[in-house]
Design a protein around this motif. Structure first.
Motif, PDB file in Angstrom:
ATOM      1  N   HIS A 257       0.848  -1.193   0.000  1.00 57.08           N
ATOM      2  CA  HIS A 257       0.000   0.000   0.000  1.00 57.08           C
ATOM      3  C   HIS A 257       0.887   1.247   0.000  1.00 57.08           C
ATOM      4  O   HIS A 257       1.611   1.474  -0.949  1.00 57.08           O
ATOM      5  N   ASN A 258       0.861   2.044   1.062  1.00 59.08           N
ATOM      6  CA  ASN A 258       1.664   3.270   1.086  1.00 59.08           C
ATOM      7  C   ASN A 258       2.932   3.123   1.925  1.00 59.08           C
ATOM      8  O   ASN A 258       3.551   4.118   2.306  1.00 59.08           O
ATOM      9  N   VAL A 259       3.323   1.895   2.231  1.00 60.63           N
ATOM     10  CA  VAL A 259       4.520   1.646   3.039  1.00 60.63           C
ATOM     11  C   VAL A 259       5.570   0.943   2.174  1.00 60.63           C
ATOM     12  O   VAL A 259       5.302  -0.099   1.567  1.00 60.63           O
ATOM     13  N   ILE A 260       6.769   1.511   2.168  1.00 63.29           N
ATOM     14  CA  ILE A 260       7.885   0.947   1.399  1.00 63.29           C
ATOM     15  C   ILE A 260       8.912   0.378   2.369  1.00 63.29           C
ATOM     16  O   ILE A 260       9.287   1.035   3.344  1.00 63.29           O
ATOM     17  N   ALA A 261       9.358  -0.835   2.113  1.00 64.17           N
ATOM     18  CA  ALA A 261      10.481  -1.416   2.850  1.00 64.17           C
ATOM     19  C   ALA A 261      11.703  -1.352   1.945  1.00 64.17           C
ATOM     20  O   ALA A 261      11.706  -1.954   0.870  1.00 64.17           O
ATOM     21  N   ALA A 262      12.727  -0.617   2.376  1.00 66.82           N
ATOM     22  CA  ALA A 262      13.930  -0.433   1.561  1.00 66.82           C
ATOM     23  C   ALA A 262      15.134  -1.014   2.296  1.00 66.82           C
ATOM     24  O   ALA A 262      15.460  -0.581   3.404  1.00 66.82           O
ATOM     25  N   TRP A 263      15.786  -2.011   1.671  1.00 65.01           N
ATOM     26  CA  TRP A 263      17.019  -2.568   2.247  1.00 65.01           C
ATOM     27  C   TRP A 263      18.167  -1.658   1.803  1.00 65.01           C
ATOM     28  O   TRP A 263      18.556  -1.633   0.632  1.00 65.01           O
ATOM     29  N   PHE A 264      18.679  -0.908   2.769  1.00 66.65           N
ATOM     30  CA  PHE A 264      19.599   0.198   2.501  1.00 66.65           C
ATOM     31  C   PHE A 264      20.878  -0.019   3.284  1.00 66.65           C
ATOM     32  O   PHE A 264      20.851  -0.200   4.511  1.00 66.65           O
ATOM     33  N   ASP A 265      22.033  -0.016   2.599  1.00 69.59           N
ATOM     34  CA  ASP A 265      23.326  -0.331   3.221  1.00 69.59           C
ATOM     35  C   ASP A 265      24.051   0.885   3.782  1.00 69.59           C
ATOM     36  O   ASP A 265      25.207   0.775   4.198  1.00 69.59           O
ATOM     37  N   GLY A 266      23.416   2.031   3.812  1.00 61.88           N
ATOM     38  CA  GLY A 266      24.092   3.243   4.228  1.00 61.88           C
ATOM     39  C   GLY A 266      24.179   3.424   5.726  1.00 61.88           C
ATOM     40  O   GLY A 266      23.521   2.735   6.508  1.00 61.88           O
ATOM     41  N   SER A 267      25.012   4.377   6.121  1.00 62.62           N
ATOM     42  CA  SER A 267      25.187   4.749   7.520  1.00 62.62           C
ATOM     43  C   SER A 267      23.989   5.583   7.979  1.00 62.62           C
ATOM     44  O   SER A 267      23.173   6.018   7.157  1.00 62.62           O
ATOM     45  N   PRO A 268      23.880   5.852   9.288  1.00 63.32           N
ATOM     46  CA  PRO A 268      22.818   6.752   9.748  1.00 63.32           C
ATOM     47  C   PRO A 268      22.849   8.111   9.063  1.00 63.32           C
ATOM     48  O   PRO A 268      21.795   8.690   8.775  1.00 63.32           O
TER      49      PRO A 268
END
Length: 310
Positions: A257-268
């Motif tokens: 729906h309006n929620v995206i799950a992003a696997w992101f390798d970056g720092s804070p």
């Protein structure tokens, strides 16, 4: 404060501890957890001077104990998972009895008893009978008993067992106050959610070995870094997906729906820049946060074995 190297203990054919390594630093609250049969209780009893060990080394405050249990007991304040006997005494009689066991007699024993009662918030109950105290007050008294000889390390074995949630929280705050006063604390508990809030460091034991230990914030941060960022958007879902796909640190995404799950390798810091990119693209972001693991989920992941006898 406490350092254990290659500690081994066998009961007949059962290897309870198999080269355990552990370190509790000065001034920290160290949460010690493990499944039944992992060796947790054995470790607690050895550190408290109640049980001998087969091999290995134990240092307290830089001093190697070398199997000297009298030395161990003088440096440790132990709070077991049960209150014990001597309940037909007044509170001060109870404490003066244990003070005398450490060679603290007379006026000095009385003075020290009143001092530790104040430390645990039991001032005014000096003449109350021990068996008339509530379960929570008895546990505070047990902690006062552990403090009476001015130990360098407090060792607590399931101290909140049988306490209601409010009393457990009050006991946690008491331990945090003692930590601020300079005490080091080693605490064993099955209440993992409370340990995660209380502890500054954590150690997880399984099958007689330490499988993970370190600062709890760094441990949780390191395992959280493998989790996706959950991004909720009000509008412009398509634009948000385009921003994420263009970012080289994004491995994959999923949409519900309006929620995206992003696997992101970056720092804070790089996460902050990603959020800025989304806002600059006109995306109305309502929430943006890395999914968190709990101490409980980490525990089950690391100790996925059948339970045995400890």
């Amino acid at each position: 404060m406490l350092k254990i190297e290659n500690l081994c203990k066998r009961y007949g054919k059962f290897q309870a501890l198999n080269g355990l390594n552990m370190e509790v630093k000065e001034g920290e609250i160290y949460g010690f957890v493990g499944p039944n049969g992992a060796g947790k209780t054995t470790t607690i009893r050895i550190v408290s001077g109640l049980l001998t060990f087969d091999s290995g080394d134990i240092w307290i405050n830089g001093e190697r104990t070398n199997g000297n249990y009298t030395q161990l007991k003088s440096m440790i304040g132990f709070v077991p998972d049960f209150f014990g006997v001597y309940e037909n005494l007044k509170v001060t009689e109870y404490l003066e009895f244990f003070a005398a066991a450490y060679g603290i007699y007379g006026h000095e024993g009385r003075s020290r008893s009143l001092e530790v009662l104040d430390m645990v918030g039991l001032t005014g109950l000096e003449d109350k009978m021990v068996d008339a105290l509530s379960r929570g007050m008895q546990q505070r008294l047990c902690l006062a008993r552990a403090l009476v000889h001015k130990p360098q390390l407090l060792v607590l074995d399931e101290p909140c067992s049988g306490l209601d949630p409010r009393t457990r929280r009050e006991f946690q705050h008491l331990l945090q106050r003692l930590q601020k006063q300079g005490y080091s604390v080693l605490i064993s508990s099955h209440i993992l959610s409370e340990l995660s809030d209380l502890s500054t460091s954590i150690g997880i034991i399984d099958q007689g070995k330490m499988v993970l230990q370190g600062g709890i914030d760094s441990i949780m941060l390191s395992i959280d870094s493998a989790n996706p960022i959950r991004i909720s958007v009000m509008h412009h879902l398509k634009e948000a997906v385009e921003v994420l796909r263009k970012n080289t640190l994004t491995n994959r995404i999923s949409i519900d729906h309006n929620v995206i799950a992003a696997w992101f390798d970056g720092s804070p810091e790089e996460e902050s820049y990603l959020l800025k990119e989304l806002v600059d693209a006109g995306v109305l972001v309502t929430s943006f946060a890395r999914e968190h693991n709990s101490l409980e989920s980490l525990f089950f992941h690391l100790t996925d074995t059948e339970e045995g006898a400890e």
